[in-house]
Scaffold this motif. Structure first.
Motif, mmCIF file in Angstrom:
data_model
loop_
_atom_site.group_PDB
_atom_site.id
_atom_site.type_symbol
_atom_site.label_atom_id
_atom_site.label_comp_id
_atom_site.label_asym_id
_atom_site.label_seq_id
_atom_site.Cartn_x
_atom_site.Cartn_y
_atom_site.Cartn_z
ATOM 1 N N MET A 1 6.786 3.062 4.625
ATOM 2 C CA MET A 1 5.745 3.931 5.179
ATOM 3 C C MET A 1 6.124 5.387 4.950
ATOM 4 O O MET A 1 7.215 5.821 5.324
ATOM 5 C CB MET A 1 5.563 3.665 6.672
ATOM 6 C CG MET A 1 4.401 4.428 7.291
ATOM 7 S SD MET A 1 4.267 4.176 9.081
ATOM 8 C CE MET A 1 4.030 2.403 9.168
ATOM 9 N N SER A 6 2.985 8.049 8.617
ATOM 10 C CA SER A 6 3.579 8.027 9.959
ATOM 11 C C SER A 6 2.942 9.080 10.858
ATOM 12 O O SER A 6 2.647 8.815 12.035
ATOM 13 C CB SER A 6 5.090 8.267 9.866
ATOM 14 O OG SER A 6 5.722 7.253 9.113
ATOM 15 N N PHE A 269 -5.088 5.227 5.788
ATOM 16 C CA PHE A 269 -3.742 4.665 5.654
ATOM 17 C C PHE A 269 -3.427 4.116 4.269
ATOM 18 O O PHE A 269 -2.287 3.711 4.020
ATOM 19 C CB PHE A 269 -3.547 3.549 6.692
ATOM 20 C CG PHE A 269 -3.658 4.027 8.104
ATOM 21 C CD1 PHE A 269 -2.673 4.810 8.670
ATOM 22 C CD2 PHE A 269 -4.764 3.711 8.873
ATOM 23 C CE1 PHE A 269 -2.772 5.260 9.974
ATOM 24 C CE2 PHE A 269 -4.889 4.148 10.179
ATOM 25 C CZ PHE A 269 -3.882 4.936 10.734
ATOM 26 N N ARG A 274 -0.044 -4.094 4.663
ATOM 27 C CA ARG A 274 0.999 -4.212 5.680
ATOM 28 C C ARG A 274 0.950 -3.020 6.637
ATOM 29 O O ARG A 274 1.333 -3.131 7.804
ATOM 30 C CB ARG A 274 2.373 -4.285 5.021
ATOM 31 C CG ARG A 274 2.613 -5.537 4.203
ATOM 32 C CD ARG A 274 3.906 -5.443 3.432
ATOM 33 N NE ARG A 274 3.863 -4.305 2.498
ATOM 34 C CZ ARG A 274 4.878 -3.947 1.724
ATOM 35 N NH1 ARG A 274 6.023 -4.608 1.769
ATOM 36 N NH2 ARG A 274 4.756 -2.919 0.895
ATOM 37 N N VAL A 275 0.475 -1.884 6.152
ATOM 38 C CA VAL A 275 0.317 -0.689 6.970
ATOM 39 C C VAL A 275 -1.109 -0.562 7.483
ATOM 40 O O VAL A 275 -1.352 -0.188 8.636
ATOM 41 C CB VAL A 275 0.693 0.571 6.155
ATOM 42 C CG1 VAL A 275 0.432 1.840 6.960
ATOM 43 C CG2 VAL A 275 2.148 0.499 5.721
ATOM 44 N N THR A 276 -2.075 -0.903 6.624
ATOM 45 C CA THR A 276 -3.477 -0.679 6.962
ATOM 46 C C THR A 276 -3.989 -1.644 8.023
ATOM 47 O O THR A 276 -4.858 -1.286 8.822
ATOM 48 C CB THR A 276 -4.346 -0.792 5.690
ATOM 49 O OG1 THR A 276 -3.787 0.036 4.682
ATOM 50 C CG2 THR A 276 -5.764 -0.347 5.959
#
Length: 339
Positions: A1, A6, A269, A274-276
């Motif tokens: 990330m 962040s 994002f 995995r982040v979104t």
């Protein structure tokens, strides 16, 4: 990330915290000073009861439902490679609403029996998704074909819901809450039924981030990398249906949430699911929380202006207005994004 992502999570967390404060302070039964007294350990028994037994569970249910719809929408759009494949237009939400409305209209369940509603909404959601799966056939990987079948299935299920209303007109008042979406009367029992189911399927959705990312690239590329595309898509649809059913069984149909949140989440994002996916959950929770606060505030204002006593504005009506505006903004910011 990355550091930028962040910081965006931190900013979104601050916005969510502000939305939570606004939602808690927006209700009628307690004034802001009374809320502050309860939070600092004071207040009388009635104020504490209203805050902890009515306000807090309503807040948690709104947050949970928004998070479920945000994740479900992103999972659907990624699995079907279709930017219009929200739960509302793929038969998932209409099916879940049909299940809940049928159970309520026929007296098999109601707002006071959330366990039965969860079961009915889940069965209806799976029925809607299964019908889409069967009709699409070999065109499941074709975004345009899937969109057409999704609209068809949603229209048929909407017609069946209207037929239920004709069969049980006496239940129209309670049934309308399922059609529009409402957080009125949500208590701890609804939250306790929703969160374990929602958490389990949300974790599964995050574990599917890798396969979903491959599916977004197309079946041929996914298969070349060793992914069983149809199996992964079926599992993703299962996950999306379960999350949508959790939300619908708690608050009814909230327009545009599952459709717009994925667009905003990807714009904010990026394409790494995995982040979104966690970002979509936070965005969905924030949007529904803001909508609920606005719904309560607008209802209080209209009641004063119209001298109408107590008015209730369903949160689903507000999400529809907010959703249309935010979706238009997202589409204009990313007009050439392809799936």
């Amino acid at each position: 990330m990355t550091a930028t992502v962040s910081r965006r999570f931190v900013l979104l967390g601050a916005v969510l915290l502000a939305a939570v404060c606004a939602q808690v302070l927006a209700g009628r039964a307690l004034s802001p000073p009374a809320v502050w007294e309860v939070l600092t350990g004071g207040g009388d028994h009635t104020d504490r009861h209203v805050f902890f037994q009515l306000r807090v569970p309503r807040l948690l249910v709104a947050l949970g439902a928004g998070a479920c719809l945000g994740v479900a929408g992103l999972v659907l759009q990624s699995a079907l490679r279709n930017p219009l494949a929200g739960p509302e237009v793929t038969g998932v939400t209409p099916g879940a609403v049909l299940g809940a409305v049928t159970a309520t209209g026929l007296g098999l369940a109601g707002w006071d029996s959330p366990a039965a509603v969860v079961l009915a909404a889940t069965v209806g959601g799976f029925a809607g998704a299964g019908l889409l799966w069967l009709l699409a056939g070999r065109q499941r990987s074709d975004p345009a074909g899937t969109a057409v079948y999704g609209v068809l299935v949603s229209a048929v299920l909407g017609g069946l819901t209207a037929m239920v209303l004709l069969v049980a007109p006496g239940e129209l008042g309670s049934v309308v809450q399922w059609l529009v979406g409402s957080t009125e009367g949500r208590v701890w029992h609804h939250w306790h039924l929703m969160w374990p189911w929602a958490l389990a399927w949300a974790v599964l959705a995050w574990l599917l981030a890798g396969p979903l990312t491959l599916l977004r690239c197309g079946d041929e590329q996914a298969s070349a990398l060793g992914l069983a595309a149809d199996r992964a898509r079926a599992l993703a649809l299962l996950c999306a249906v379960a999350l949508t059913a959790a939300a619908v069984s708690a608050v009814g149909a909230l327009g545009f949430v599952g459709l717009l949140i994925p667009h905003v989440a990807i714009a904010v994002f990026g394409a790494d699911l995995r982040v979104t996916l966690p970002g979509a959950a936070l965005l969905g929770a924030t949007v529904v929380c803001v909508a609920d606060a606005l719904a309560q505030s607008l209802a209080r204002t209209l009641a004063v202006l119209l001298d109408a006593g107590r008015l209730t504005l369903p949160v689903g009506a507000v999400t529809s207005f907010l959703g249309a505006a935010l979706l238009l903004l997202a589409v204009r910011r990313t007009p050439d994004r392809e799936y």
